[in-house]
Design a protein around this motif. Structure first.
Motif, PDB file in Angstrom:
ATOM      1  N   PRO A 159       0.801  -1.234   0.000  1.00 42.32           N
ATOM      2  CA  PRO A 159       0.000   0.000   0.000  1.00 42.32           C
ATOM      3  C   PRO A 159       0.824   1.270   0.000  1.00 42.32           C
ATOM      4  O   PRO A 159       0.420   2.278  -0.586  1.00 42.32           O
ATOM      5  CB  PRO A 159      -0.831  -0.140   1.280  1.00 42.32           C
ATOM      6  CG  PRO A 159      -0.996  -1.615   1.453  1.00 42.32           C
ATOM      7  CD  PRO A 159       0.308  -2.210   0.992  1.00 42.32           C
ATOM      8  N   ALA A 160       1.993   1.277   0.638  1.00 41.01           N
ATOM      9  CA  ALA A 160       2.826   2.484   0.673  1.00 41.01           C
ATOM     10  C   ALA A 160       4.135   2.298  -0.084  1.00 41.01           C
ATOM     11  O   ALA A 160       5.048   3.114   0.043  1.00 41.01           O
ATOM     12  CB  ALA A 160       3.116   2.885   2.113  1.00 41.01           C
ATOM     13  N   SER A 161       4.224   1.228  -0.871  1.00 43.52           N
ATOM     14  CA  SER A 161       5.471   0.928  -1.585  1.00 43.52           C
ATOM     15  C   SER A 161       5.133   0.399  -2.967  1.00 43.52           C
ATOM     16  O   SER A 161       4.897  -0.796  -3.151  1.00 43.52           O
ATOM     17  CB  SER A 161       6.295  -0.120  -0.821  1.00 43.52           C
ATOM     18  OG  SER A 161       6.595   0.325   0.483  1.00 43.52           O
ATOM     19  N   GLY A 162       5.113   1.310  -3.938  1.00 41.60           N
ATOM     20  CA  GLY A 162       4.875   0.922  -5.317  1.00 41.60           C
ATOM     21  C   GLY A 162       6.176   1.015  -6.088  1.00 41.60           C
ATOM     22  O   GLY A 162       7.057   0.161  -5.982  1.00 41.60           O
ATOM     23  N   SER A 163       6.321   2.097  -6.852  1.00 44.99           N
ATOM     24  CA  SER A 163       7.581   2.290  -7.574  1.00 44.99           C
ATOM     25  C   SER A 163       8.747   2.517  -6.616  1.00 44.99           C
ATOM     26  O   SER A 163       9.894   2.200  -6.924  1.00 44.99           O
ATOM     27  CB  SER A 163       7.452   3.469  -8.531  1.00 44.99           C
ATOM     28  OG  SER A 163       6.518   3.168  -9.554  1.00 44.99           O
ATOM     29  N   ASP A 164       8.470   3.062  -5.432  1.00 41.93           N
ATOM     30  CA  ASP A 164       9.490   3.208  -4.394  1.00 41.93           C
ATOM     31  C   ASP A 164       9.559   1.906  -3.603  1.00 41.93           C
ATOM     32  O   ASP A 164       9.237   1.841  -2.408  1.00 41.93           O
ATOM     33  CB  ASP A 164       9.151   4.386  -3.479  1.00 41.93           C
ATOM     34  CG  ASP A 164      10.213   4.618  -2.406  1.00 41.93           C
ATOM     35  OD1 ASP A 164      11.358   4.144  -2.592  1.00 41.93           O
ATOM     36  OD2 ASP A 164       9.894   5.250  -1.392  1.00 41.93           O
ATOM     37  N   LEU A 165       9.969   0.859  -4.283  1.00 40.64           N
ATOM     38  CA  LEU A 165       9.860  -0.483  -3.730  1.00 40.64           C
ATOM     39  C   LEU A 165      10.749  -0.702  -2.511  1.00 40.64           C
ATOM     40  O   LEU A 165      10.429  -1.518  -1.637  1.00 40.64           O
ATOM     41  CB  LEU A 165      10.201  -1.501  -4.819  1.00 40.64           C
ATOM     42  CG  LEU A 165       9.906  -2.966  -4.529  1.00 40.64           C
ATOM     43  CD1 LEU A 165       8.448  -3.181  -4.159  1.00 40.64           C
ATOM     44  CD2 LEU A 165      10.281  -3.820  -5.734  1.00 40.64           C
ATOM     45  N   ALA A 166      11.843   0.029  -2.416  1.00 42.52           N
ATOM     46  CA  ALA A 166      12.765  -0.159  -1.293  1.00 42.52           C
ATOM     47  C   ALA A 166      12.149   0.241   0.046  1.00 42.52           C
ATOM     48  O   ALA A 166      12.696  -0.081   1.099  1.00 42.52           O
ATOM     49  CB  ALA A 166      14.053   0.627  -1.519  1.00 42.52           C
ATOM     50  N   SER A 167      11.004   0.909   0.014  1.00 45.65           N
ATOM     51  CA  SER A 167      10.335   1.299   1.261  1.00 45.65           C
ATOM     52  C   SER A 167       9.411   0.200   1.794  1.00 45.65           C
ATOM     53  O   SER A 167       8.701   0.417   2.776  1.00 45.65           O
ATOM     54  CB  SER A 167       9.519   2.576   1.040  1.00 45.65           C
ATOM     55  OG  SER A 167       8.457   2.348   0.123  1.00 45.65           O
ATOM     56  N   LEU A 168       9.429  -0.978   1.181  1.00 47.62           N
ATOM     57  CA  LEU A 168       8.511  -2.049   1.580  1.00 47.62           C
ATOM     58  C   LEU A 168       8.673  -2.407   3.053  1.00 47.62           C
ATOM     59  O   LEU A 168       9.770  -2.318   3.612  1.00 47.62           O
ATOM     60  CB  LEU A 168       8.707  -3.275   0.696  1.00 47.62           C
ATOM     61  CG  LEU A 168      10.017  -4.066   0.776  1.00 47.62           C
ATOM     62  CD1 LEU A 168       9.955  -5.175   1.819  1.00 47.62           C
ATOM     63  CD2 LEU A 168      10.403  -4.627  -0.575  1.00 47.62           C
ATOM     64  N   GLN A 169       7.548  -2.841   3.670  1.00 49.81           N
ATOM     65  CA  GLN A 169       7.539  -3.094   5.110  1.00 49.81           C
ATOM     66  C   GLN A 169       7.095  -4.500   5.497  1.00 49.81           C
ATOM     67  O   GLN A 169       7.092  -4.828   6.684  1.00 49.81           O
ATOM     68  CB  GLN A 169       6.617  -2.077   5.806  1.00 49.81           C
ATOM     69  CG  GLN A 169       7.116  -0.638   5.726  1.00 49.81           C
ATOM     70  CD  GLN A 169       8.472  -0.483   6.390  1.00 49.81           C
ATOM     71  OE1 GLN A 169       8.694  -0.929   7.507  1.00 49.81           O
ATOM     72  NE2 GLN A 169       9.400   0.162   5.679  1.00 49.81           N
ATOM     73  N   MET A 170       6.680  -5.347   4.559  1.00 46.25           N
ATOM     74  CA  MET A 170       6.277  -6.702   4.934  1.00 46.25           C
ATOM     75  C   MET A 170       7.430  -7.376   5.667  1.00 46.25           C
ATOM     76  O   MET A 170       8.538  -7.509   5.146  1.00 46.25           O
ATOM     77  CB  MET A 170       5.889  -7.517   3.709  1.00 46.25           C
ATOM     78  CG  MET A 170       5.509  -8.961   4.040  1.00 46.25           C
ATOM     79  SD  MET A 170       4.832  -9.840   2.615  1.00 46.25           S
ATOM     80  CE  MET A 170       4.961 -11.543   3.190  1.00 46.25           C
ATOM     81  N   SER A 171       7.178  -7.804   6.901  1.00 43.46           N
ATOM     82  CA  SER A 171       8.254  -8.291   7.761  1.00 43.46           C
ATOM     83  C   SER A 171       8.405  -9.806   7.661  1.00 43.46           C
ATOM     84  O   SER A 171       7.451 -10.538   7.386  1.00 43.46           O
ATOM     85  CB  SER A 171       7.975  -7.917   9.218  1.00 43.46           C
ATOM     86  OG  SER A 171       6.810  -8.574   9.697  1.00 43.46           O
TER      87      SER A 171
END
Length: 410
Positions: free
Chosen positions: A133-145
């Protein structure tokens, strides 16, 4: 650039044509022509993959030792061109086109031995767990742990825009195994069985009404560490390698040329009540000709990339160029097709097409017929679906940033 096929290439082309004449049924061709998405209906795609696999042609780009064909760049391009001309349905790219090459390049021997044969047969049907939801093209911001728990990683998070998660039995995911000062660090590339307890899939409907995309929720999902591709915490390198194949490791020009031909046929169709045909509209035909020139230019670069791939090279930053140019040409083709079919584009009739997924909120008319000529059936849905082309696999704005840095040195 002028391409002259050798005698051997022409013999190979004839072999492919004979195979398609024998194996690609009239019903398959019709359904492929009536596709409304970049994805074929799941059953159609799987049926065609089984036929290709029996012939040994399911994964032409793979090394021979893993089930590939050992073809030259020219043969691979001829094969893609003949498939497009014959109206063959496309295979899902997530397994053969993405996960397979990643495992070949970065997987362990055990992973290759286990997963690659099942990708080829279709026993494993894959989806891609990247966007959040908060990480599309800015994929490095992904949070799935993914928390360390001995021999397993315990995964919690939410992936979205997950194509075909509703029919896939495996998903490759980017997960965060640690938080580092540099966001690209601490990410792991993980293979997850979709049947694992704690996974929930919810549908997302496209503008065209099709159920192709999905939300995927992970709650305490236990995944063996043996399913990590590459080292834990170093998945960003693996992901970048995959995205090169996702964005530009294949060829787009043959299918774009086939679509150009169909639009020309639409323009030359029966005149309207005033006796006018689009083929006589100089402005329309000038735009179509300009796109034809752009497709020829794209084809020349794709042939260069294929030649490099045949020598073991990765697409590199050229993949960003191919993704940007290919999707933007495709969108402009949908606009011309919508103009060419006129008022018939307003009719919503998925029962007469081959959607990329179910259309759950649609009830077909009792007579099961359709309105307008056959060539108009898919035009509006294709236009709506293709709006996502410049967004998926990294927005075209992001691709231009990559080109500016990696190619132009800006």
């Amino acid at each position: 650039m002028q391409v002259r096929w050798s005698r051997e290439d022409l013999a190979f082309r004839d072999e492919v044509r004979a195979f398609l004449d024998a194996e690609l049924s009239t019903a398959m061709r019709r359904d492929a022509r009536r596709m409304t998405s970049v994805y074929a209906p799941h059953e159609l795609s799987m049926a065609w993959q089984a036929i290709l696999h029996r012939r040994g042609w399911a994964a032409p780009a793979w090394p021979v030792e893993h089930g590939g064909c050992g073809w030259s760049a020219a043969q691979r391009y001829i094969f893609a061109s003949e498939l497009a001309t014959a109206d063959a349905p496309p295979l899902s790219p997530m397994g053969i086109g993405m996960c397979g090459p990643v495992l070949i390049g970065h997987g362990t021997q055990a992973q290759k031995a286990d997963f690659l044969p099942k990708i080829l047969t279709g026993e494993h049907f894959w989806c891609q767990g990247y966007s959040e939801p908060a990480s599309g093209s800015d994929l490095a911001s992904l949070q799935m742990s993914a928390r360390d728990d001995g021999d397993h990683l315990i995964c919690n998070g939410h992936k979205l825009w997950t194509t075909h998660a509703n029919v896939a039995n495996w998903i490759f995911c980017l997960v965060r195994t640690s938080h580092e000062a540099i966001r690209q660090q601490g990410i792991t590339f993980l293979l997850i069985d979709m049947r694992t307890p704690g996974i929930e899939v919810r549908p997302i409907l496209m503008l065209s009404g099709e159920h192709i995309q999905n939300d995927v929720f992970f709650t305490d999902v236990a995944v063996p560490k043996a399913n990590a591709v590459g080292r834990i915490g170093e998945g960003w390198t693996v992901a970048k390698y995959l995205m090169e194949f996702e964005r530009g490791g294949g060829v787009a020009a043959p299918s774009l040329k086939a679509r150009l031909g169909r639009i020309r046929a639409m323009a030359a169709a029966e005149p309207d009540d005033a006796g006018r045909r689009l083929v006589d509209d100089r402005g329309f035909m000038a735009r179509l000709s300009a796109l034809s020139i752009e497709v020829d230019a794209l084809e020349a670069v794709e042939l260069q990339i294929l030649a490099g791939l045949g020598q073991g090279d990765a697409p590199g930053a050229k993949s960003s160029m191919m993704k940007t140019v290919g999707t933007e040409i495709s969108q402009r083709l949908t606009e011309l097709a919508l103009e060419a079919c006129g008022a018939y584009g307003q009719a919503y009739q998925p029962h007469a097409t081959a959607p990329g997924g179910p259309t759950p909120n649609y009830r077909p008319p009792c007579d099961q017929g359709f309105v307008g000529p056959e060539h108009s059936l898919t035009v509006a849905a294709k236009y709506l679906n293709d709006r996502a082309g410049s967004i998926y696999a990294g927005t075209n704005e992001i691709q231009r940033n990559i080109i500016a840095k990696a190619v132009l040195g800006l």
